[in-house]
Design an enzyme around this catalytic site. Structure first.
Site, PDB file in Angstrom:
ATOM      1  N   SER A 171       0.871  -1.178   0.000  1.00  0.00           N
ATOM      2  CA  SER A 171       0.000   0.000   0.000  1.00  0.00           C
ATOM      3  C   SER A 171       0.908   1.228   0.000  1.00  0.00           C
ATOM      4  O   SER A 171       2.073   1.140   0.420  1.00  0.00           O
ATOM      5  CB  SER A 171      -0.866  -0.006   1.253  1.00  0.00           C
ATOM      6  OG  SER A 171      -1.384   1.274   1.521  1.00  0.00           O
ATOM      7  N   TYR A 184      -2.420  -1.303  10.399  1.00  0.00           N
ATOM      8  CA  TYR A 184      -2.418  -1.483   8.942  1.00  0.00           C
ATOM      9  C   TYR A 184      -1.109  -0.957   8.336  1.00  0.00           C
ATOM     10  O   TYR A 184      -0.447  -1.660   7.555  1.00  0.00           O
ATOM     11  CB  TYR A 184      -3.615  -0.744   8.349  1.00  0.00           C
ATOM     12  CG  TYR A 184      -3.778  -0.900   6.854  1.00  0.00           C
ATOM     13  CD1 TYR A 184      -4.456  -2.000   6.322  1.00  0.00           C
ATOM     14  CD2 TYR A 184      -3.267   0.051   5.967  1.00  0.00           C
ATOM     15  CE1 TYR A 184      -4.618  -2.136   4.950  1.00  0.00           C
ATOM     16  CE2 TYR A 184      -3.427  -0.091   4.598  1.00  0.00           C
ATOM     17  CZ  TYR A 184      -4.102  -1.178   4.092  1.00  0.00           C
ATOM     18  OH  TYR A 184      -4.255  -1.319   2.727  1.00  0.00           O
TER      19      TYR A 184
HETATM   20  P1  NAD Z   1     -11.371  -5.947  -0.365  1.00  0.00           P
HETATM   21  O1  NAD Z   1     -11.898  -5.866   1.021  1.00  0.00           O
HETATM   22  O2  NAD Z   1     -12.318  -5.946  -1.496  1.00  0.00           O
HETATM   23  O3  NAD Z   1     -10.447  -7.234  -0.551  1.00  0.00           O
HETATM   24  C1  NAD Z   1      -9.776  -7.886   0.484  1.00  0.00           C
HETATM   25  C2  NAD Z   1     -10.003  -9.364   0.286  1.00  0.00           C
HETATM   26  O4  NAD Z   1      -9.244 -10.090   1.258  1.00  0.00           O
HETATM   27  C3  NAD Z   1     -11.493  -9.745   0.501  1.00  0.00           C
HETATM   28  O5  NAD Z   1     -11.911 -10.538  -0.588  1.00  0.00           O
HETATM   29  C4  NAD Z   1     -11.468 -10.525   1.787  1.00  0.00           C
HETATM   30  O6  NAD Z   1     -12.471 -11.534   1.852  1.00  0.00           O
HETATM   31  C5  NAD Z   1     -10.069 -11.132   1.737  1.00  0.00           C
HETATM   32  N1  NAD Z   1      -9.624 -11.572   3.058  1.00  0.00           N
HETATM   33  C6  NAD Z   1      -9.656 -10.892   4.229  1.00  0.00           C
HETATM   34  N2  NAD Z   1      -9.172 -11.656   5.218  1.00  0.00           N
HETATM   35  C7  NAD Z   1      -8.815 -12.839   4.660  1.00  0.00           C
HETATM   36  C8  NAD Z   1      -8.250 -14.037   5.165  1.00  0.00           C
HETATM   37  N3  NAD Z   1      -7.960 -14.176   6.477  1.00  0.00           N
HETATM   38  N4  NAD Z   1      -8.005 -15.055   4.310  1.00  0.00           N
HETATM   39  C9  NAD Z   1      -8.299 -14.943   2.996  1.00  0.00           C
HETATM   40  N5  NAD Z   1      -8.837 -13.826   2.465  1.00  0.00           N
HETATM   41  C10 NAD Z   1      -9.088 -12.793   3.287  1.00  0.00           C
HETATM   42  O7  NAD Z   1     -10.332  -4.753  -0.481  1.00  0.00           O
HETATM   43  P2  NAD Z   1      -9.219  -4.445  -1.592  1.00  0.00           P
HETATM   44  O8  NAD Z   1      -9.098  -2.981  -1.635  1.00  0.00           O
HETATM   45  O9  NAD Z   1      -9.471  -5.194  -2.827  1.00  0.00           O
HETATM   46  O10 NAD Z   1      -7.895  -4.990  -0.876  1.00  0.00           O
HETATM   47  C11 NAD Z   1      -6.997  -5.886  -1.491  1.00  0.00           C
HETATM   48  C12 NAD Z   1      -5.586  -5.577  -1.045  1.00  0.00           C
HETATM   49  O11 NAD Z   1      -5.209  -4.287  -1.536  1.00  0.00           O
HETATM   50  C13 NAD Z   1      -5.390  -5.523   0.482  1.00  0.00           C
HETATM   51  O12 NAD Z   1      -4.162  -6.123   0.823  1.00  0.00           O
HETATM   52  C14 NAD Z   1      -5.344  -4.036   0.770  1.00  0.00           C
HETATM   53  O13 NAD Z   1      -4.629  -3.727   1.923  1.00  0.00           O
HETATM   54  C15 NAD Z   1      -4.651  -3.528  -0.485  1.00  0.00           C
HETATM   55  N6  NAD Z   1      -4.845  -2.101  -0.749  1.00  0.00           N
HETATM   56  C16 NAD Z   1      -6.050  -1.590  -1.092  1.00  0.00           C
HETATM   57  C17 NAD Z   1      -6.166  -0.227  -1.337  1.00  0.00           C
HETATM   58  C18 NAD Z   1      -7.468   0.409  -1.754  1.00  0.00           C
HETATM   59  O14 NAD Z   1      -7.517   1.637  -1.873  1.00  0.00           O
HETATM   60  N7  NAD Z   1      -8.521  -0.324  -2.009  1.00  0.00           N
HETATM   61  C19 NAD Z   1      -5.056   0.593  -1.207  1.00  0.00           C
HETATM   62  C20 NAD Z   1      -3.838   0.037  -0.841  1.00  0.00           C
HETATM   63  C21 NAD Z   1      -3.726  -1.320  -0.618  1.00  0.00           C
END
Ligand code: NAD
Length: 286
Positions: A171, A184
């Site tokens: 991130s 986080y």
């Molecule tokens: P999201 O909530 O849609 O996706 C996260 C996924 O992880 C979900 O499908 C959830 O079910 C799964 N998950 C959570 N705990 C779990 C576990 N114990 N075992 C297996 N799966 C699990 O959100 P996203 O934005 O798609 O996030 C995906 C990644 O991107 C994350 O690592 C997040 O930190 C990172 N990220 C997102 C953003 C953003 O702006 N959306 C920014 C920076 C980083």
């Protein structure tokens, strides 16, 4: 340039049309947390680039099955596997099942992540452990299982120049401190050093290890930051490119980074953030 005032409207958040080269044909890929958001987009993007895909999920199987169905409609093979990435035995079982089904894995993308936010002095140990357990330990367990398989199988140069590609999902908060989200930000800072240390260790085996660091992407994890015009306008104060990122912005970059087109890249973090890490507060001279 989009009009920031109305920029919460999808038509003002113009993202390029997806363009995927068929660069991943014959390369099975496992993506954690692939039933929603960025993970889902990467699963579909890699399938468009030719990969067969393991869709990991936790909880409700239906969204994961929908993703698998979409992948099959693209002419690729797909399987869904439930596993809590923070649990060693579950991750080991997931890799064993995936490898039995597809023969091997050439690509692993550790994407699963979550937030459990609190002011620092109110943060419980349970909130700390939950986020570190999924975001950091989960990526360790996923990375270790992937590297073990890449080493076991060894090179297959007719399929890919590298012996395996691991992509961690970090991130912008591996770089930007984040008040109210100490667990986080710490997990993402940890991913940075974990990823680079693994990369250094396995580079001689021709295994490439990199990270993507998204900025603000339109997914469920950060809905509060974009789903009202006021929130969106506030968010644009942090994004010089003046649009929110879409999950497919991440998927296109991920598909390229795990392809042979990026073969000399290892130990790198690719920020995909519309300039969020350019310290926009200093744009007018500080
Ligand atoms: P999201 O909530 O849609 O996706 C996260 C996924 O992880 C979900 O499908 C959830 O079910 C799964 N998950 C959570 N705990 C779990 C576990 N114990 N075992 C297996 N799966 C699990 O959100 P996203 O934005 O798609 O996030 C995906 C990644 O991107 C994350 O690592 C997040 O930190 C990172 N990220 C997102 C953003 C953003 O702006 N959306 C920014 C920076 C980083």
């Amino acid at each position: 340039m989009p009009d920031a005032k109305n920029a919460n409207q999808p038509e003002n958040s113009v993202s390029p049309q997806p363009q995927y080269l068929q660069a991943l044909t014959g390369q099975p890929a496992l993506i954690t947390g692939a039933s929603s958001g960025i993970g889902k987009a990467i699963a579909l993007g890699l399938a468009k680039a030719g990969a067969d895909v393991v869709v990991n999920y936790i909880g409700n199987p239906l969204p994961a099955e929908d993703v698998a169905h979409e992948i099959e409609m693209l002419g690729r093979r797909a399987m869904t596997i439930e596993a809590d990435v923070s649990q060693e035995d579950a991750v080991e079982r997931m890799f064993a099942d995936a490898i039995q089904h597809f023969g091997t894995l050439h690509i692993t993308i550790s994407n699963a992540g979550l937030q459990a936010d609190a002011p620092f002095d109110e943060m419980t140990l349970a909130q700390w452990n939950k986020v570190i357990g999924v975001n950091l330990t989960g990526q360790f367990l996923t990375a270790r299982a992937a590297v073990r398989e890449f080493k076991r199988r060894g090179p297959q140069p007719e399929i890919s120049v590298a012996s395996g590609k691991l992509l961690c999902t970090s991130s912008v908060h591996q770089e930007i401190p984040w008040a109210g989200h100490v667990n986080y930000a710490t997990s993402k800072g940890g991913i940075n050093m974990m990823m680079r240390s693994i990369a250094q260790e396995v580079a001689p085996l021709r295994i490439r290890v990199n990270a993507i660091a998204p900025g603000a992407i339109r997914t469920p994890i950060n809905r509060a930051a974009w789903d009202t015009p006021q929130a969106y306008d506030r968010l644009m104060g942090l994004v010089p490119y003046l649009r929110i990122g879409e999950p497919d912005d991440i998927a296109r970059a991920a598909a390229w980074l795990v392809s042979d087109a990026a073969d000399y890249i290892t130990g790198a973090t690719l920020y995909i953030d519309g300039g969020m890490t350019l310290y926009p507060g200093f744009a007018t001279g500080g």
